[in-house]
Write a protein that holds these residues in place. Structure first.
Motif, mmCIF file in Angstrom:
data_model
loop_
_atom_site.group_PDB
_atom_site.id
_atom_site.type_symbol
_atom_site.label_atom_id
_atom_site.label_comp_id
_atom_site.label_asym_id
_atom_site.label_seq_id
_atom_site.Cartn_x
_atom_site.Cartn_y
_atom_site.Cartn_z
ATOM 1 N N ASN A 102 -5.985 -0.676 11.644
ATOM 2 C CA ASN A 102 -4.723 -0.910 12.545
ATOM 3 C C ASN A 102 -3.699 -1.655 11.987
ATOM 4 O O ASN A 102 -2.600 -1.262 11.595
ATOM 5 N N ASP A 103 -3.948 -2.899 11.725
ATOM 6 C CA ASP A 103 -2.999 -3.852 11.005
ATOM 7 C C ASP A 103 -3.958 -4.573 9.963
ATOM 8 O O ASP A 103 -4.900 -5.075 10.035
ATOM 9 N N PRO A 104 -3.146 -4.869 8.819
ATOM 10 C CA PRO A 104 -4.014 -5.787 7.903
ATOM 11 C C PRO A 104 -4.066 -7.068 8.514
ATOM 12 O O PRO A 104 -3.326 -7.287 9.160
ATOM 13 N N VAL A 105 -4.946 -7.897 7.919
ATOM 14 C CA VAL A 105 -5.268 -9.110 8.017
ATOM 15 C C VAL A 105 -4.352 -10.090 7.120
ATOM 16 O O VAL A 105 -3.714 -9.612 6.392
ATOM 17 N N ALA A 106 -4.400 -11.282 7.544
ATOM 18 C CA ALA A 106 -3.838 -12.365 6.594
ATOM 19 C C ALA A 106 -4.740 -13.339 6.068
ATOM 20 O O ALA A 106 -5.884 -13.567 6.907
ATOM 21 N N MET A 107 -4.628 -13.586 4.725
ATOM 22 C CA MET A 107 -5.752 -14.618 4.264
ATOM 23 C C MET A 107 -5.073 -15.818 3.614
ATOM 24 O O MET A 107 -3.727 -15.798 3.180
ATOM 25 N N GLY A 108 -5.793 -16.826 3.982
ATOM 26 C CA GLY A 108 -5.502 -18.366 3.294
ATOM 27 C C GLY A 108 -6.584 -18.985 2.691
ATOM 28 O O GLY A 108 -7.797 -18.472 2.896
ATOM 29 N N ARG A 109 -6.050 -19.955 1.932
ATOM 30 C CA ARG A 109 -7.108 -20.706 1.510
ATOM 31 C C ARG A 109 -7.379 -22.211 2.172
ATOM 32 O O ARG A 109 -6.441 -22.663 3.100
ATOM 33 N N PRO A 110 -8.806 -22.534 2.274
ATOM 34 C CA PRO A 110 -9.082 -23.743 3.039
ATOM 35 C C PRO A 110 -8.010 -25.025 2.822
ATOM 36 O O PRO A 110 -7.903 -25.094 1.311
ATOM 37 N N GLY A 111 -7.838 -25.656 3.722
ATOM 38 C CA GLY A 111 -6.772 -26.758 3.450
ATOM 39 C C GLY A 111 -5.134 -26.395 3.353
ATOM 40 O O GLY A 111 -4.403 -27.247 3.181
ATOM 41 N N HIS A 112 -4.720 -25.254 3.396
ATOM 42 C CA HIS A 112 -3.679 -24.845 3.289
ATOM 43 C C HIS A 112 -3.147 -23.896 4.539
ATOM 44 O O HIS A 112 -3.881 -23.298 5.179
ATOM 45 N N ASP A 113 -1.803 -24.174 5.078
ATOM 46 C CA ASP A 113 -1.428 -23.725 6.268
ATOM 47 C C ASP A 113 -0.953 -22.079 5.912
ATOM 48 O O ASP A 113 -0.722 -21.467 7.009
ATOM 49 N N HIS A 114 -0.575 -21.992 4.767
ATOM 50 C CA HIS A 114 0.174 -20.570 4.465
ATOM 51 C C HIS A 114 -1.051 -19.438 4.455
ATOM 52 O O HIS A 114 -1.982 -19.446 3.909
ATOM 53 N N PHE A 115 -0.588 -18.346 5.135
ATOM 54 C CA PHE A 115 -1.391 -17.170 5.198
ATOM 55 C C PHE A 115 -0.623 -15.925 4.611
ATOM 56 O O PHE A 115 0.551 -15.755 5.059
ATOM 57 N N GLU A 116 -1.281 -15.224 3.893
ATOM 58 C CA GLU A 116 -0.578 -13.990 3.124
ATOM 59 C C GLU A 116 -1.192 -12.672 3.518
ATOM 60 O O GLU A 116 -2.266 -12.423 3.648
ATOM 61 N N MET A 117 -0.116 -11.785 4.263
ATOM 62 C CA MET A 117 -0.716 -10.521 4.558
ATOM 63 C C MET A 117 -1.316 -9.796 3.538
ATOM 64 O O MET A 117 -0.818 -9.740 2.210
ATOM 65 N N GLN A 118 -2.382 -8.894 4.019
ATOM 66 C CA GLN A 118 -3.011 -8.308 2.728
ATOM 67 C C GLN A 118 -2.683 -7.004 2.952
ATOM 68 O O GLN A 118 -2.407 -6.398 4.003
ATOM 69 N N PRO A 119 -3.000 -6.063 1.881
ATOM 70 C CA PRO A 119 -2.519 -4.702 1.916
ATOM 71 C C PRO A 119 -3.453 -4.034 3.042
ATOM 72 O O PRO A 119 -4.860 -4.396 3.181
ATOM 73 N N LEU A 120 -3.377 -2.554 3.134
ATOM 74 C CA LEU A 120 -3.989 -2.099 4.038
ATOM 75 C C LEU A 120 -5.519 -1.429 3.389
ATOM 76 O O LEU A 120 -6.432 -1.464 4.120
ATOM 77 N N ALA A 121 -5.514 -1.357 2.171
ATOM 78 C CA ALA A 121 -6.760 -1.226 1.288
ATOM 79 C C ALA A 121 -6.851 -2.297 0.241
ATOM 80 O O ALA A 121 -6.306 -2.215 -0.543
ATOM 81 N N LEU A 122 -7.830 -3.142 0.380
ATOM 82 C CA LEU A 122 -7.731 -4.442 -0.256
ATOM 83 C C LEU A 122 -9.028 -4.236 -1.335
ATOM 84 O O LEU A 122 -10.167 -4.032 -0.618
ATOM 85 N N LEU A 123 -9.011 -4.353 -2.645
ATOM 86 C CA LEU A 123 -10.163 -4.607 -3.368
ATOM 87 C C LEU A 123 -10.511 -6.024 -3.786
ATOM 88 O O LEU A 123 -9.569 -6.673 -4.023
ATOM 89 N N THR A 124 -11.632 -6.495 -3.580
ATOM 90 C CA THR A 124 -12.138 -7.604 -4.037
ATOM 91 C C THR A 124 -12.838 -7.860 -5.116
ATOM 92 O O THR A 124 -14.001 -7.040 -5.211
#
Length: 259
Positions: free
Chosen positions: A34-56
């Protein structure tokens, strides 16, 4: 390889939720339908939108995932060494990162994203993902004794000693470590630590009332202090803090992960 669907709607009155996602033993393809999620690192307020298909790639550091209203996703977990066999890319090049899968799989992945956006039933979406990956199965490199040794290491969830694993791979301990760095993105001892930590973390997500000392025992830790040390490394906090953080979110991202 494992494939899991998630269809979670946040409770009424909750628009967004942030949940921890520490390292798991898998390299994965995540599809957000539906919608991509946003991802951030602990201790930081910034969240970055992730692509619809994410490879980790091989994971070492925890991230936080922010979900808006609903999470409809399909996660494909490669068995250890599987992503290397498919892409031929040394896994240390993908270490601790997330990547737009379109960049690695091309136009076919872009078309799959469009199909998934128009899919209402996640089971239909799961079938689309399986068809896409099965069509590429012929591109996998040949399975070696090393790959079977990795499966044994995974199934033991960190309980297999390195000499036994190297023997199963028909390699010396030094050769086995070099292969692990290439195909897992880390040395085998680190991978075993992540396996053990992941079992402990998933046990807590699944059974939040289970005492931590019981979790440490079931996950194969020598004592609770060794588990606490690994939580500080891989989750960034000790177990009691991660427990509080999970209390504040309705989402459990790893409890259904299959080993």
């Amino acid at each position: 390889m494992n494939i899991l669907t998630v269809d979670a709607v946040l409770p009424e009155g909750i628009v967004e939720a942030v949940t921890p996602y520490p390292p798991s033993p898998f390299q994965s393809l995540m599809f957000y339908c539906n919608d991509p999620v946003a991802m951030g690192r602990p201790g930081h307020d910034h969240f970055e939108m992730q692509p619809l298909a994410l490879l980790t790639g091989p994971q070492f550091s925890r991230v936080n995932i922010r979900v808006h209203q609903q999470l409809k996703s399909i996660r494909f977990d490669f068995l250890p060494g599987g992503l290397y066999r498919m892409l031929g890319i040394p896994m240390h090049e993908l270490f601790d990162g997330g990547y737009d899968a379109v960049d690695l799989f091309g136009s076919g992945m872009k078309q799959l994203n469009e199909q998934l956006k128009n899919t209402i039933n996640l089971e239909d979406g799961k079938n689309l993902v399986e068809t896409f990956l099965m069509a590429r199965q012929g591109r996998f490199a040949e399975t070696l004794p090393f790959d079977r040794a990795l499966i044994g290491l995974l199934k033991q969830e960190g309980g297999m000693d390195m000499e036994t694993a190297a023997s199963l791979a028909c390699l010396s301990s030094r050769q086995f470590e070099r292969k692990c760095n290439e195909r897992l993105g880390m040395n085998p001892k680190m991978y075993s630590r992540i396996l053990r930590f992941s079992k402990a973390y998933r046990l807590h997500e699944s059974f939040p009332d289970l005492p931590w000392i019981s979790i440490a025992h079931q996950a194969g830790y020598y004592d609770q202090m060794h588990m606490i040390r690994d939580f500080k490394v891989f989750a960034g906090v000790n177990p009691s803090v991660i427990e509080q953080q999970l209390h504040s979110t309705p989402l459990r991202m790893q409890k259904d992960m299959k080993i």
